[in-house]
Design a protein around this motif. Structure first.
Motif, PDB file in Angstrom:
ATOM      1  N   ALA A  11       0.858  -1.189   0.000  1.00 61.85           N
ATOM      2  CA  ALA A  11       0.000   0.000   0.000  1.00 61.85           C
ATOM      3  C   ALA A  11       0.889   1.232   0.000  1.00 61.85           C
ATOM      4  O   ALA A  11       1.974   1.230   0.585  1.00 61.85           O
ATOM      5  CB  ALA A  11      -0.916   0.009   1.222  1.00 61.85           C
ATOM      6  N   PRO A  12       0.459   2.318  -0.640  1.00 59.21           N
ATOM      7  CA  PRO A  12       1.261   3.539  -0.645  1.00 59.21           C
ATOM      8  C   PRO A  12       1.075   4.325   0.648  1.00 59.21           C
ATOM      9  O   PRO A  12       0.069   4.184   1.351  1.00 59.21           O
ATOM     10  CB  PRO A  12       0.683   4.318  -1.824  1.00 59.21           C
ATOM     11  CG  PRO A  12      -0.763   3.910  -1.854  1.00 59.21           C
ATOM     12  CD  PRO A  12      -0.784   2.461  -1.418  1.00 59.21           C
ATOM     13  N   GLY A  13       2.062   5.158   0.969  1.00 60.39           N
ATOM     14  CA  GLY A  13       1.923   6.120   2.053  1.00 60.39           C
ATOM     15  C   GLY A  13       1.657   5.534   3.423  1.00 60.39           C
ATOM     16  O   GLY A  13       0.883   6.099   4.200  1.00 60.39           O
ATOM     17  N   GLU A  14       2.313   4.431   3.774  1.00 63.82           N
ATOM     18  CA  GLU A  14       2.049   3.801   5.064  1.00 63.82           C
ATOM     19  C   GLU A  14       2.453   4.687   6.247  1.00 63.82           C
ATOM     20  O   GLU A  14       1.781   4.691   7.275  1.00 63.82           O
ATOM     21  CB  GLU A  14       2.753   2.445   5.149  1.00 63.82           C
ATOM     22  CG  GLU A  14       2.025   1.341   4.409  1.00 63.82           C
ATOM     23  CD  GLU A  14       0.658   1.036   5.035  1.00 63.82           C
ATOM     24  OE1 GLU A  14       0.591   0.188   5.931  1.00 63.82           O
ATOM     25  OE2 GLU A  14      -0.335   1.676   4.635  1.00 63.82           O
ATOM     26  N   LYS A  15       3.550   5.432   6.115  1.00 59.10           N
ATOM     27  CA  LYS A  15       3.928   6.331   7.211  1.00 59.10           C
ATOM     28  C   LYS A  15       2.935   7.474   7.367  1.00 59.10           C
ATOM     29  O   LYS A  15       2.711   7.963   8.470  1.00 59.10           O
ATOM     30  CB  LYS A  15       5.346   6.877   7.005  1.00 59.10           C
ATOM     31  CG  LYS A  15       6.440   5.994   7.573  1.00 59.10           C
ATOM     32  CD  LYS A  15       7.732   6.768   7.728  1.00 59.10           C
ATOM     33  CE  LYS A  15       8.768   5.966   8.489  1.00 59.10           C
ATOM     34  NZ  LYS A  15      10.019   6.708   8.681  1.00 59.10           N
TER      35      LYS A  15
ATOM     36  N   GLY B  85       0.689  10.835  13.385  1.00 60.25           N
ATOM     37  CA  GLY B  85      -0.203  11.684  14.155  1.00 60.25           C
ATOM     38  C   GLY B  85      -1.341  10.938  14.800  1.00 60.25           C
ATOM     39  O   GLY B  85      -2.459  11.444  14.878  1.00 60.25           O
ATOM     40  N   GLY B  86      -1.059   9.707  15.258  1.00 63.37           N
ATOM     41  CA  GLY B  86      -2.124   8.921  15.866  1.00 63.37           C
ATOM     42  C   GLY B  86      -3.234   8.588  14.893  1.00 63.37           C
ATOM     43  O   GLY B  86      -4.392   8.427  15.282  1.00 63.37           O
TER      44      GLY B  86
ATOM     45  N   TYR C 273       0.432  16.752   9.111  1.00 66.35           N
ATOM     46  CA  TYR C 273       0.947  16.833   7.753  1.00 66.35           C
ATOM     47  C   TYR C 273       1.861  18.020   7.480  1.00 66.35           C
ATOM     48  O   TYR C 273       2.567  18.049   6.479  1.00 66.35           O
ATOM     49  CB  TYR C 273      -0.200  16.810   6.744  1.00 66.35           C
ATOM     50  CG  TYR C 273      -1.131  17.987   6.826  1.00 66.35           C
ATOM     51  CD1 TYR C 273      -0.880  19.148   6.097  1.00 66.35           C
ATOM     52  CD2 TYR C 273      -2.269  17.942   7.616  1.00 66.35           C
ATOM     53  CE1 TYR C 273      -1.733  20.229   6.163  1.00 66.35           C
ATOM     54  CE2 TYR C 273      -3.133  19.028   7.690  1.00 66.35           C
ATOM     55  CZ  TYR C 273      -2.863  20.166   6.964  1.00 66.35           C
ATOM     56  OH  TYR C 273      -3.703  21.248   7.033  1.00 66.35           O
ATOM     57  N   THR C 274       1.847  19.044   8.331  1.00 69.93           N
ATOM     58  CA  THR C 274       2.796  20.148   8.199  1.00 69.93           C
ATOM     59  C   THR C 274       2.765  20.974   9.480  1.00 69.93           C
ATOM     60  O   THR C 274       2.086  20.614  10.446  1.00 69.93           O
ATOM     61  CB  THR C 274       2.523  21.029   6.969  1.00 69.93           C
ATOM     62  OG1 THR C 274       3.646  21.898   6.744  1.00 69.93           O
ATOM     63  CG2 THR C 274       1.271  21.878   7.134  1.00 69.93           C
TER      64      THR C 274
ATOM     65  N   PRO D  55      -9.489  10.695   9.277  1.00 71.86           N
ATOM     66  CA  PRO D  55      -8.355   9.769   9.197  1.00 71.86           C
ATOM     67  C   PRO D  55      -7.273  10.217   8.219  1.00 71.86           C
ATOM     68  O   PRO D  55      -7.550  10.879   7.212  1.00 71.86           O
ATOM     69  CB  PRO D  55      -8.998   8.456   8.741  1.00 71.86           C
ATOM     70  CG  PRO D  55     -10.251   8.872   8.043  1.00 71.86           C
ATOM     71  CD  PRO D  55     -10.742  10.086   8.780  1.00 71.86           C
ATOM     72  N   ALA D  56      -6.032   9.834   8.528  1.00 76.62           N
ATOM     73  CA  ALA D  56      -4.885  10.176   7.690  1.00 76.62           C
ATOM     74  C   ALA D  56      -4.988   9.571   6.300  1.00 76.62           C
ATOM     75  O   ALA D  56      -4.345  10.053   5.357  1.00 76.62           O
ATOM     76  CB  ALA D  56      -3.601   9.704   8.366  1.00 76.62           C
ATOM     77  N   THR D  57      -5.797   8.527   6.155  1.00 75.91           N
ATOM     78  CA  THR D  57      -5.945   7.899   4.836  1.00 75.91           C
ATOM     79  C   THR D  57      -6.482   8.878   3.799  1.00 75.91           C
ATOM     80  O   THR D  57      -6.281   8.682   2.596  1.00 75.91           O
ATOM     81  CB  THR D  57      -6.880   6.680   4.928  1.00 75.91           C
ATOM     82  OG1 THR D  57      -8.085   7.059   5.623  1.00 75.91           O
ATOM     83  CG2 THR D  57      -6.205   5.544   5.685  1.00 75.91           C
TER      84      THR D  57
END
Length: 388
Positions: free
Chosen positions: A36-40, A45-46, A51-52, A105-107
């Motif tokens: 999967a892409p972008g796992e980190k 951030g929990g 993201y910045t 969610p970060a997703t």
């Protein structure tokens, strides 16, 4: 098919580089061994993705040349990425110290980047491990699990060694060295610190105690929360200072920053126990430990001024010597990496190896905790994407 650019790594920096190159009409292939892409991004951030940060500045980044990051950070700023979040309809909020998190969610961030890659015509191969990269005429040959691929440019966005259970490896560093590029020694950063058994004997009963404080190493200190654990010390202030700490050095804890503890203790004279007075300002378990560590048994009225001064110094400048850190297993990022002296700060291209670029965590640029490393990923990826 000969690609214009092959991006090695589908993390934050790699996807950003791919989007920018694709939008410029380049034929782009992204290759990643992960499923999967972008796992980190997903776990950061929990699960909300910090993201910045609103306070991006060169002095918030560690590197042998801290000013190297300035070009990319100025050309693609935190405000530019915030605009992309807004355009994608991703709600966000500010926490302390300028940290920006997703409301949801970060997703959502991963989905935005994957969608932007698709719209830019980028080809994404997941579960496809990259192998050897070689010069081939004016371009490159890249061995992959799906066979040999050729490209005019290669962007190395394979990250560092942190969190190996997520597939982190030293691949990017080995690739750099294969092309003759120097690599600054790497070590875990933004990581909890560990202690010898004699310290752990009293730390373990304090496990779970958290409080705001200041943690310093040398002249560098951070005012954030610190946390006692079964293995030592953690919390944002400790993670921050871990990037500056080296083996054999002491760190200093200020449990009541900005307070005149000696004066406050003198004002509290009476029949109260020291732990009771300290408990007004500190967690009860910690107050009891400090009383025991000071060897105090009497009530406040019986304590000399020298004893109170000693207790106050222990609270404002508590010196501890870690024996190590929890390592890459829990480190948020890797300190060190591809030496910036070997890279062009505007394009992230390797000097002397036209077409070979390094972005994100694999480079010797490491940000503070709080969204700085993601901004470096966005900015450095954007810079490379303009050049390939």
């Amino acid at each position: 098919m000969i690609w214009d650019a092959i991006i090695l790594g589908a993390g934050a920096a790699g996807m950003m580089a791919a989007i920018e190159a694709g939008r410029r009409g380049r034929r782009v292939l992204v290759v990643d061994h992960a499923r999967a892409p972008g796992e980190k991004i997903r776990i950061s951030g929990g699960g909300r993705c910090n993201y910045t940060n609103l306070n991006i500045a060169p002095d918030r980044f560690l590197s042998q040349n801290p000013r190297f990051a300035l070009s990319a950070l100025k050309r693609f700023t935190q405000w530019d990425f915030i605009a992309r979040m807004d355009a994608a309809g991703i709600a966000w909020h500010e926490k302390t110290l300028g940290q920006l998190f997703c409301d949801g969610p970060a997703t959502q961030v991963v989905e935005m980047l994957v969608r932007d890659m698709d719209r830019a015509g980028v080809t994404l191969w997941l579960g496809c491990a990259p192998g050897e990269v070689r010069r081939a005429g004016e371009g490159f040959e890249v061995e992959t699990a799906r066979g040999l691929q050729r490209a005019q440019a290669v962007v190395v966005a394979t990250g560092g060694k942190s969190i190996p259970k997520m597939g982190a490896t030293a691949y990017g560093y080995r690739l750099a060295e294969a092309f003759g590029l120097p690599v600054v020694e790497t070590r875990p950063a933004l990581v909890p610190l560990t202690f010898a058994e004699q310290e752990l004997a009293w730390m373990r009963p304090l496990a779970g105690v958290s409080l705001p404080g200041r943690v310093s190493c040398g002249k560098t200190g951070f005012d954030e929360a610190l946390l006692f654990t079964h293995r030592g010390l953690s919390g944002p202030a400790v993670l921050q200072v871990s990037s500056y700490w080296r083996e054999g050095e002491a760190i200093s804890l200020d449990l009541l920053p900005g307070c005149d503890v000696a004066a406050d203790l003198r004002a509290a004279r009476g029949k109260l126990a020291l732990r009771t007075v300290l408990g007004r300002w500190l967690p009860e378990r910690l107050a009891r430990h400090l009383e025991e560590a000071a060897g105090v048994t009497g009530v406040m009225a019986e304590l000399s001024g020298a004893t109170l001064d000693r207790v106050a110094t222990g609270i404002r400048d508590w010196r501890l010597v870690p024996v190590g850190s929890e390592g890459y297993r829990t480190a948020e990022v890797t300190l060190g990496g591809v030496d910036t002296r070997a890279l062009d700060g505007r394009t992230m291209q390797a000097l002397g190896v036209p077409g070979l670029h390094f972005v994100g965590e694999v480079v010797d640029v490491t940000g503070w905790l709080g969204g700085y490393n993601f901004q470096w990923a966005w900015s450095s990826g954007w810079a490379a994407g303009q050049a390939v």
